[in-house]
Design an enzyme around this catalytic site. Structure first.
Site, short mmCIF file in Angstrom:
data_model
loop_
_atom_site.label_atom_id
_atom_site.label_comp_id
_atom_site.label_asym_id
_atom_site.label_seq_id
_atom_site.Cartn_x
_atom_site.Cartn_y
_atom_site.Cartn_z
N ARG A 172 27.40 78.98 21.10
CA ARG A 172 27.38 78.97 19.63
C ARG A 172 28.76 78.75 19.05
O ARG A 172 29.76 79.11 19.64
CB ARG A 172 26.89 80.33 19.11
CG ARG A 172 25.42 80.52 19.23
CD ARG A 172 25.00 81.73 18.44
NE ARG A 172 25.37 82.98 19.06
CZ ARG A 172 25.33 84.16 18.43
NH1 ARG A 172 24.98 84.22 17.16
NH2 ARG A 172 25.64 85.26 19.07
N GLN A 200 33.24 78.56 30.27
CA GLN A 200 33.89 79.87 30.08
C GLN A 200 33.27 80.95 30.98
O GLN A 200 33.97 81.62 31.72
CB GLN A 200 33.73 80.29 28.62
CG GLN A 200 34.31 79.32 27.62
CD GLN A 200 35.70 79.74 27.19
OE1 GLN A 200 36.58 79.96 28.03
NE2 GLN A 200 35.90 79.87 25.91
N ILE A 201 31.94 81.09 30.91
CA ILE A 201 31.29 82.14 31.72
C ILE A 201 31.38 81.78 33.20
O ILE A 201 31.74 82.61 34.04
CB ILE A 201 29.80 82.35 31.32
CG1 ILE A 201 29.68 82.75 29.85
CG2 ILE A 201 29.15 83.41 32.20
CD1 ILE A 201 28.25 82.93 29.36
N ASN A 207 21.52 79.91 26.13
CA ASN A 207 20.82 80.32 24.91
C ASN A 207 20.02 79.19 24.27
O ASN A 207 20.37 78.03 24.49
CB ASN A 207 21.86 80.83 23.89
CG ASN A 207 22.10 82.32 24.04
OD1 ASN A 207 21.19 83.09 24.28
ND2 ASN A 207 23.36 82.72 23.90
N HIS A 265 16.81 88.58 23.14
CA HIS A 265 18.26 88.49 22.98
C HIS A 265 18.57 87.85 21.63
O HIS A 265 18.77 86.65 21.52
CB HIS A 265 18.85 87.66 24.13
CG HIS A 265 20.34 87.57 24.08
ND1 HIS A 265 21.14 88.69 24.11
CD2 HIS A 265 21.18 86.52 24.02
CE1 HIS A 265 22.41 88.31 24.07
NE2 HIS A 265 22.46 87.00 24.01
N GLY A 290 27.20 75.05 35.70
CA GLY A 290 27.99 75.22 34.48
C GLY A 290 29.27 75.94 34.85
O GLY A 290 29.23 77.09 35.31
N ASP A 314 29.15 71.19 37.59
CA ASP A 314 29.08 70.86 36.16
C ASP A 314 28.70 69.40 36.03
O ASP A 314 28.36 68.76 37.04
CB ASP A 314 30.43 71.18 35.47
CG ASP A 314 30.28 71.53 34.00
OD1 ASP A 314 29.91 70.63 33.22
OD2 ASP A 314 30.53 72.70 33.62
N ASN A 338 19.91 72.37 24.57
CA ASN A 338 19.92 73.13 25.82
C ASN A 338 18.60 73.00 26.59
O ASN A 338 18.57 73.09 27.82
CB ASN A 338 20.26 74.60 25.55
CG ASN A 338 21.75 74.77 25.25
OD1 ASN A 338 22.52 73.84 25.42
ND2 ASN A 338 22.15 75.96 24.82
P1 A3D Z 1 30.80 76.67 27.90
O1 A3D Z 1 32.16 77.19 28.10
O2 A3D Z 1 30.62 75.56 26.91
O3 A3D Z 1 30.24 76.20 29.32
C1 A3D Z 1 29.04 75.52 29.46
C2 A3D Z 1 29.24 74.49 30.54
O4 A3D Z 1 28.00 73.83 30.76
C3 A3D Z 1 30.28 73.41 30.19
O5 A3D Z 1 31.29 73.38 31.19
C4 A3D Z 1 29.46 72.14 30.18
O6 A3D Z 1 30.16 70.99 30.64
C5 A3D Z 1 28.32 72.52 31.13
N1 A3D Z 1 27.17 71.64 31.02
C6 A3D Z 1 26.64 71.06 29.92
N2 A3D Z 1 25.61 70.27 30.26
C7 A3D Z 1 25.48 70.36 31.60
C8 A3D Z 1 24.60 69.78 32.53
N3 A3D Z 1 23.64 68.93 32.13
N4 A3D Z 1 24.74 70.08 33.84
C9 A3D Z 1 25.70 70.94 34.24
N5 A3D Z 1 26.57 71.52 33.40
C10 A3D Z 1 26.46 71.23 32.09
O7 A3D Z 1 29.78 77.84 27.49
P2 A3D Z 1 29.78 79.36 27.99
O8 A3D Z 1 30.07 79.40 29.45
O9 A3D Z 1 30.61 80.18 27.07
O10 A3D Z 1 28.26 79.75 27.70
C11 A3D Z 1 27.22 79.17 28.45
C12 A3D Z 1 25.86 79.47 27.83
O11 A3D Z 1 25.61 80.87 27.90
C13 A3D Z 1 25.73 79.09 26.37
O12 A3D Z 1 24.44 78.54 26.10
C14 A3D Z 1 25.88 80.41 25.63
O13 A3D Z 1 25.24 80.42 24.36
C15 A3D Z 1 25.21 81.34 26.60
N6 A3D Z 1 25.56 82.76 26.50
C16 A3D Z 1 24.56 83.65 26.71
C17 A3D Z 1 24.80 85.00 26.66
C18 A3D Z 1 23.68 85.95 26.89
O14 A3D Z 1 23.87 87.15 26.86
C19 A3D Z 1 22.35 85.44 27.18
C20 A3D Z 1 26.09 85.47 26.38
C21 A3D Z 1 27.09 84.54 26.18
C22 A3D Z 1 26.82 83.17 26.24
#
Ligand code: A3D
Length: 311
Positions: free
Chosen positions: A85, A13-14, A123, A178, A10, A34, A98
């Site tokens: 979210r 953003q993170i 999440n 969480h 992935g 990704d 997810n």
């Molecule tokens: P985002 O910027 O959407 O990045 C997620 C990435 O996952 C995107 O680049 C997608 O293309 C990629 N992706 C989707 N499907 C696949 C796949 N099958 N194989 C490989 N890559 C894929 O999201 P984000 O980086 O902001 O957040 C990622 C996750 O972390 C989300 O589910 C959030 O809800 C979660 N999150 C958790 C916390 C905790 O404290 C636990 C905090 C913040 C976000």
């Protein structure tokens, strides 16, 4: 001596911020994976960070990919793949989509990097880490969810903001699932050993605890599109570093409890010792009746989300 290999599943953003933080700390070479259809943007991100090296003072290599063959033999894997979210959504609203993503990721990690230490952020966290564990078949010491590190950091940040004192001196932990049932441990929180109730009124402390529980939602509402990413990336980086440097850090993390805190067979946010052995130990301490009641409530919430996975 070769560098450690860190794969980020992935590169959203993170994943992007985490790649940069890992590179700046020179924890190892970074592979950002990704979906295949966004392999080029991932290569672009990695190349941009390679070009940052002369300014950033680091020498590790970064690469982007859509092919799991490139994570072969990774030492550490951080999974952020999945949807975040949007305003109005709860973390549990992400479960179905997810869950499918985590199944594919688990299958590929099992095949290409079965010896890695795996950290998940996807999440709803407590259910996704459980689903990954069930499907990847890796030992419990090497599968963990990142949530407590972030929630504890938010708690500490709010204490520092309210007291006007340095975040460096605040020590506080958040336990449990969480979500809104998480438990900011007010009783054990201190600023350089000084208990919170010597510094703040009960009303102020209650407000901080409430804000901590809803901090993720507060950010989601303000951003308008997506969820927090800087502090989650920093929290993951802390866990990666603790493992690779065998630091024996005590970090609240979603670990598989088998008897600890009276929980059997669920991942729950508990104080974990993270070192070269992965989750080396879960530290236990006695809860007050009030804390135990909160723990029972958060466990109920976790069990109910996990049941929805059908695993
Ligand atoms: P985002 O910027 O959407 O990045 C997620 C990435 O996952 C995107 O680049 C997608 O293309 C990629 N992706 C989707 N499907 C696949 C796949 N099958 N194989 C490989 N890559 C894929 O999201 P984000 O980086 O902001 O957040 C990622 C996750 O972390 C989300 O589910 C959030 O809800 C979660 N999150 C958790 C916390 C905790 O404290 C636990 C905090 C913040 C976000």
């Amino acid at each position: 001596m070769s560098r450690k290999k860190i794969a980020l599943i992935g590169g959203g953003q993170i994943g992007s911020i985490l790649a940069l933080l890992i590179a700046q700390k020179e924890l190892g070479d970074v592979v950002i994976l990704d979906r295949p259809e966004v392999a080029d943007p991932m290569k672009g991100k990695a190349l941009d960070m390679m070009a940052l090296r002369p300014h950033g003072g680091y020498d590790v290599n970064l690469s982007g990919t859509g092919d799991y063959a490139d994570i072969e033999g990774a030492d550490v894997i951080v999974i952020t793949a999945g949807l975040p979210r949007k305003p109005g959504m709860t973390r549990d609203d992400l479960l179905e989509i997810n869950l499918g993503i985590i199944a594919t990721v688990a299958e590929n990690i099992k095949k290409h990097a079965p010896n890695a230490f795996v950290i998940l952020t996807t999440n709803p966290l407590d259910a996704m880490v459980y689903a990954f564990y069930k499907q990847a078949g890796m030992p419990k010491e090497r599968v963990v969810g990142m949530a407590g590190a972030l929630d504890s950091g938010r708690f500490e940040a709010f204490v520092a903001m309210e007291t006007g004192l340095s975040t460096e001196d605040v020590s506080a932990i958040v336990l449990g699932g969480h979500g809104p049932t998480m438990i900011p441990m007010v009783r054990t929180a201190t600023v350089a050993g000084v208990p919170l109730d010597a510094l703040l009124s009960k009303e102020q402390i209650d407000k901080i605890a409430d804000r901590t529980r809803e901090a993720g939602t507060e950010v989601v509402k303000l951003l308008g599109n997506g969820s927090a990413y800087n502090s989650p990336a920093a929290s993951c980086c802390e866990m990666v570093e603790a493992y690779l440097k065998d630091k024996k850090r005590v970090i609240s993390s979603a670990a598989l409890c088998e008897g600890e805190y009276g929980i059997d067979g669920y991942f729950m946010g508990v104080p974990c010792v993270i070192g070269a052995g992965g989750i080396e130990k879960i530290l236990e301490f006695e809860l007050t009746a009030e804390e135990q009641a909160m723990f029972d409530t958060t466990l109920e919430a976790v069990v109910s989300t996990v049941k929805e996975t059908g695993l």
